[in-house]
Design a protein around this motif. Sequence first.
Motif, mmCIF file in Angstrom:
data_model
loop_
_atom_site.group_PDB
_atom_site.id
_atom_site.type_symbol
_atom_site.label_atom_id
_atom_site.label_comp_id
_atom_site.label_asym_id
_atom_site.label_seq_id
_atom_site.Cartn_x
_atom_site.Cartn_y
_atom_site.Cartn_z
ATOM 1 N N VAL A 182 94.252 62.058 24.340
ATOM 2 C CA VAL A 182 94.671 60.783 24.920
ATOM 3 C C VAL A 182 94.540 59.673 23.877
ATOM 4 O O VAL A 182 93.463 59.467 23.316
ATOM 5 N N GLY A 183 95.619 58.925 23.666
ATOM 6 C CA GLY A 183 95.600 57.899 22.626
ATOM 7 C C GLY A 183 95.574 58.556 21.264
ATOM 8 O O GLY A 183 94.726 58.247 20.425
ATOM 9 N N CYS A 184 96.508 59.478 21.015
ATOM 10 C CA CYS A 184 96.412 60.380 19.865
ATOM 11 C C CYS A 184 96.760 59.742 18.537
ATOM 12 O O CYS A 184 96.584 60.363 17.489
ATOM 13 N N GLY A 185 97.264 58.505 18.542
ATOM 14 C CA GLY A 185 97.564 57.829 17.289
ATOM 15 C C GLY A 185 98.584 58.584 16.458
ATOM 16 O O GLY A 185 99.623 59.020 16.950
ATOM 17 N N TRP A 186 98.286 58.764 15.159
ATOM 18 C CA TRP A 186 99.182 59.484 14.264
ATOM 19 C C TRP A 186 98.940 60.990 14.301
ATOM 20 O O TRP A 186 99.386 61.718 13.443
ATOM 21 N N GLY A 187 98.192 61.459 15.317
ATOM 22 C CA GLY A 187 98.102 62.888 15.582
ATOM 23 C C GLY A 187 97.068 63.644 14.786
ATOM 24 O O GLY A 187 97.131 64.874 14.708
ATOM 25 N N ALA A 197 107.377 60.249 16.234
ATOM 26 C CA ALA A 197 108.287 60.777 15.211
ATOM 27 C C ALA A 197 107.495 61.352 14.037
ATOM 28 O O ALA A 197 107.850 62.413 13.500
ATOM 29 N N HIS A 198 106.422 60.659 13.651
ATOM 30 C CA HIS A 198 105.599 61.150 12.532
ATOM 31 C C HIS A 198 104.946 62.483 12.874
ATOM 32 O O HIS A 198 104.967 63.421 12.064
ATOM 33 N N ILE A 199 104.363 62.574 14.073
ATOM 34 C CA ILE A 199 103.674 63.809 14.475
ATOM 35 C C ILE A 199 104.664 64.967 14.549
ATOM 36 O O ILE A 199 104.383 66.084 14.080
ATOM 37 N N GLU A 200 105.831 64.731 15.125
ATOM 38 C CA GLU A 200 106.832 65.792 15.246
ATOM 39 C C GLU A 200 107.339 66.235 13.872
ATOM 40 O O GLU A 200 107.606 67.429 13.652
ATOM 41 N N GLU A 201 107.451 65.289 12.949
ATOM 42 C CA GLU A 201 107.844 65.647 11.582
ATOM 43 C C GLU A 201 106.773 66.530 10.934
ATOM 44 O O GLU A 201 107.086 67.532 10.281
ATOM 45 N N GLN A 212 105.078 73.985 10.605
ATOM 46 C CA GLN A 212 105.609 75.065 11.448
ATOM 47 C C GLN A 212 104.730 75.283 12.683
ATOM 48 O O GLN A 212 104.365 76.409 13.027
ATOM 49 N N LEU A 213 104.411 74.183 13.337
ATOM 50 C CA LEU A 213 103.604 74.220 14.552
ATOM 51 C C LEU A 213 104.523 74.031 15.760
ATOM 52 O O LEU A 213 105.298 73.074 15.822
ATOM 53 N N SER A 214 104.420 74.944 16.705
ATOM 54 C CA SER A 214 105.241 74.864 17.912
ATOM 55 C C SER A 214 104.400 74.645 19.167
ATOM 56 O O SER A 214 104.918 74.741 20.279
ATOM 57 N N ASN A 215 103.102 74.349 18.977
ATOM 58 C CA ASN A 215 102.186 74.231 20.126
ATOM 59 C C ASN A 215 101.738 72.799 20.380
ATOM 60 O O ASN A 215 100.659 72.559 20.920
ATOM 61 N N VAL A 216 102.560 71.815 19.988
ATOM 62 C CA VAL A 216 102.226 70.400 20.178
ATOM 63 C C VAL A 216 103.350 69.698 20.919
ATOM 64 O O VAL A 216 104.530 69.842 20.554
ATOM 65 N N ASN A 217 102.989 68.944 21.927
ATOM 66 C CA ASN A 217 103.948 68.124 22.676
ATOM 67 C C ASN A 217 103.434 66.695 22.713
ATOM 68 O O ASN A 217 102.276 66.461 23.087
ATOM 69 N N ILE A 218 104.263 65.737 22.311
ATOM 70 C CA ILE A 218 103.840 64.344 22.231
ATOM 71 C C ILE A 218 104.593 63.511 23.260
ATOM 72 O O ILE A 218 105.817 63.579 23.363
#
Length: 377
Positions: free
Chosen positions: A141-146, A172-176, A182-188
């Motif tokens: 919660v409140g993950c900032g730049w991840g 956008a930064h975290i998804e990049e 090559q991480l597919s287990n993160v949803n922002i």
Amino acid sequence: MESLMKKPYEATVRAMVASLERNLLPDLVVRRLTRILLASRLRAEYRPSAELQLSDLLGFVDELKRMPIAVETEKPKAQHYEVPTSFFKLVLGKNLKYRLFMLSCCYYPENSCTLDDAEDRMLEIYCTRAQVKDGQSILDVGCGWGSLSLFIAKKFKNCKVTGICNSATQKAHIEERCRELQLSNVNIIVADISKFEMEAAFDRVISIEMFEHMKNYKLLLKKLSSWMKEDALLFVHYFCHKNVTYHFEDINEDDWITRYFFTGGTMPSANLLLYFQDDVAVVNHWLVNGKHYAQTSEDWLKKMDENATVIRPIMESTYGRDEATKWTVYWRTFFIAVAELFGYNNGEEWMVAHFLFKKKFSKYRISSLMASTLRDR
């Protein structure tokens, strides 16, 4: 008499700020002035007896329970996100350990520890104290730049990590970074946590330096508990003072940090959340000496100075050429102020608190368990 004395003091503060904005105050002077203001804050907040101190704390608890979850959410967001990600990449460590509206404390077990190592050490502490295990569902919660979301996703490949931030730039930064790693287990999710609702339940809920930007912890913890499975744990990290609580309010000329960096914020005490156990119950509680935060901020300042020539164009493009010097000084002064705050009295005044909570059973759940127990007999 007090008002007569206040006018020359405020005039002096205005003159000092004007000199600061033109970069005319040496760091030694800024540090000395910061320590004077901190001593003044302590004199104002400390009461002559433990009984009165406790009375103030309980009054603060009651006040928070009458407030909304958060106030002035847009202004602090603008204060911190006007500067692009490129600035933080130059100033912070490799993990971009920057949370909801605020830079975040690292952990230095020895003096030779680098900023990158100190970031990793604190992230490891979070996982250990939150009892994170592979295969769990995690809400950051409140993950900032991840920083934590990415750390957990890399370390625990079978965890499903959901991060909530309040900036599309951060998402956008975290998804990049997820694509790069090559991480597919993160949803922002981009959302204002004070208003956001969802139908989901997690094994672990983790909040790093978000509570300082909130007010009504009763409502906030109720919301967080609604996203916890019955056997879930909630881990909270916030900076605090060991005894006193206060609001960050822009009232006087010397409320500089509040005005430019922390509008609507709260300084909790180390034990404040123990008075908000309606929906969660404390399992464990730790304190981290303020010197770790002080060293973190000193390292940010050092990196900012090392990258001064690259940072200057960022400030010009963000604030305009005429304002670039002022805002460069503001950010440097912010880092100095954070270092002096948490280093004050050898790190034994302002510090970091960690809490581990479990979810309280609802009345319905307790009744169901009692009925089941009676049937089993």
